[in-house]
Design an enzyme around this catalytic site. Structure first.
Site: not given
Lengths: 353, 353
Positions: B176, B319
């Site tokens: 994310e 991420e």
């Protein structure tokens, strides 16, 4: 006469701290919070210090697997019979062992070396013959090797590392095979760390309580019989090591002298690396720890070397399997350095400036 | 009306313990001491249980990176300004972020999804637009999302997972991006684990003591204002989550329903997975933990999920970077199962029989 061993030990360069600092500066411009890639960033810097460049490389990768037999196997310290050493070397040559699979997965070649397996090896193709003899003598009754034998094994390892460096290999993983060799590693670790045999002797490939008690007793007897002096690391390695352990210590020395990084596997390979560092302290600079095995002595060896492993996967196989798994992380560190965008190039606001 | 969310939750199959046991039997015939590949063997068995086969696959791999903005950013809880969310999404699309590098290294595709980024995203090519709105509302002043919004986000995630399953993906890593989202993850974790805000609130991308104290206070206020009820996980997720967090929870549900394994990244992705498990407890069976981040709350989430991470590399980037690194290990486990020789085939004596 000056030997290859002496010239190699004398030629190991110091770590290049300037290159490491330059790599950290490069990483600090990448689009991520400072230091947020944690140990990957440490690996990139360590590789720069070893290779002496702010553009370290991990693309040339090899796993050196050295095999040897141990006279101490006659004490009944292993769950496996001695012929398994030769059988597994044949398995390495045929590509069916765990190290073959994991090295393929990591994109690394496997270099299998017979440093002194007792039984004739069926299917010799793919096995480098640098045998010093048909297994060591029983270290519980006297020195495992003569000094000339341990020097031969060390120099064979130096030669293997030099050849790989010539061929462009920049990172070498070290692994081993040898029934009985956790007993040798425990004895070496006891001497080099000052811990007791009970503290550094584990279960190897999976022995029961009675066998474990015998193994501790065998290590204790080995120390009593050989009276090792830790100020004489060559004598310690000869008395308590093994052909493949000395060979891997040689690989560490040869790699360090050529600025090639060494990724240690588990307990035995790490004990070999610790032996190398006792012979030439600067060799420590070349070492990366791949994983923490379940072997009791491994933690002590890593602590003595000041290395924190990258992986903690409860491995206890050897062969270089942990080293092979860690190669992916080492290469990831280099790719981060090479391929990530900078804040400036990507147009990302840098709060850390 | 029966919704996609409800049918998905209801259709998640139980773990296939028979397939896992069959894989362990296959591993026990390979040329290595029993269980000596430790956690790699666990992963192979877990994958079999998830996929429902004794021939699990890890070759179809994707990382889903979902991005969203958070109204709570206005409380000054992050070291970075809110526009960095959109800038980093553009960086993902251009291939320059850490996750792009590590996914390439793992041989995984990256699916970038805009779940609700506030600023217009420059360079939309390569970004999937499933935006639920221009960022959530400030969870310290009321619910971050309405129920219809959180359902939309969950169902968007279910849709992404279903499409990837249709395309042959067998393992999905979840990651994310969203400035302020560790605050949301801390609030969710406090509710779902019963721990205090101070125990589950960390430093995010690297904030100072004053900002950290404010962040703990913001989480405390969010709980007081919203009065979340952990018996109502959908309400909790709406009040304290985020568009990308709900989206990833949807990916977990959708993947679990299709027997696709999910490799969680760090704190936020794991909090999303915990939210999914509160909505549908069987979804837990699909989860593998990649790494333990330095975030205080991550340990609590992993404990609540009963998962031990494969890596401990001091990462704190998000991420999907930790998930991407772990994919190599997941694939290694499958290759061991597929490619290693058996004792019988290799002619190696098996002491463990």
């Amino acid at each position: 006469m000056i030997t290859l061993l002496e010239t190699t030990c004398a030629s190991i360069p110091p770590a290049d701290e300037a290159a490491a600092a330059a790599v950290q500066r490069r990483l600090d411009h990448k689009t991520k919070p400072r230091l947020s890639l944690g140990r990957l960033e440490e690996v990139a810097c360590a590789l720069a210090a070893i290779q002496g460049t702010d553009r370290p490389r991990a693309s040339g990768k090899a796993i050196v697997v050295m095999a040897g037999d141990h006279g101490v196997a006659e004490e009944g310290v292993s769950a496996y019979p001695q012929e398994v050493t030769a059988q597994m070397v044949a398995n390495f040559a045929a590509g069916g062992a765990a190290i073959n699979v994991l090295a393929r997965h990591a994109g690394a070649r496997v270099v299998v070396v017979d440093m002194g397996v007792k039984a004739p090896i069926p299917g010799l193709a793919g096995v480098r013959d640098l045998s010093v003899g048909p297994g060591t003598r029983n270290l519980a009754r006297g020195p495992a090797m003569r000094i000339d034998e341990v020097v031969r094994a060390l120099e064979a390892g130096i030669g293997v590392a030099s050849e790989l460096a010539d061929e462009g290999v920049r990172v070498i993983g070290i692994g081993e095979m040898g029934i009985g060799n956790t007993t040798a590693a425990s004895a070496l670790t006891a001497v080099f760390t000052g811990l007791s045999p009970a503290e550094v002797t584990g279960r190897g490939t999976g022995i029961d309580d009675a066998t474990h008690a015998r193994k501790v007793e065998v290590v204790t007897r080995a120390l009593a019989v050989n009276g090792p002096d830790d100020a004489d690391p060559l004598g310690v390695l000869a008395a308590l090591g093994g052909f493949e352990i000395a060979g891997l210590a040689g690989v560490v020395l040869g790699a360090a002298a050529r600025r090639v990084a060494v990724v240690m596997d588990g307990f035995i390979a790490s004990a070999a690396a610790l032996s190398a560092v006792r012979l030439a302290p600067r060799a420590a600079g070349a070492l990366l720890a791949s994983h923490r095995s379940v072997e009791a002595g491994h933690r002590a060896v890593l602590q003595a070397l000041g290395r924190r492993p990258l992986l903690d996967l409860d491995l206890r196989l050897g062969e270089g399997t942990g080293a092979a798994l860690a190669l992916h992380l080492v290469e990831a560190a280099v790719r981060i350095l090479d391929e990530m965008a900078t804040f400036e190039a990507a147009g990302v606001t840098d709060a850390g400036r």
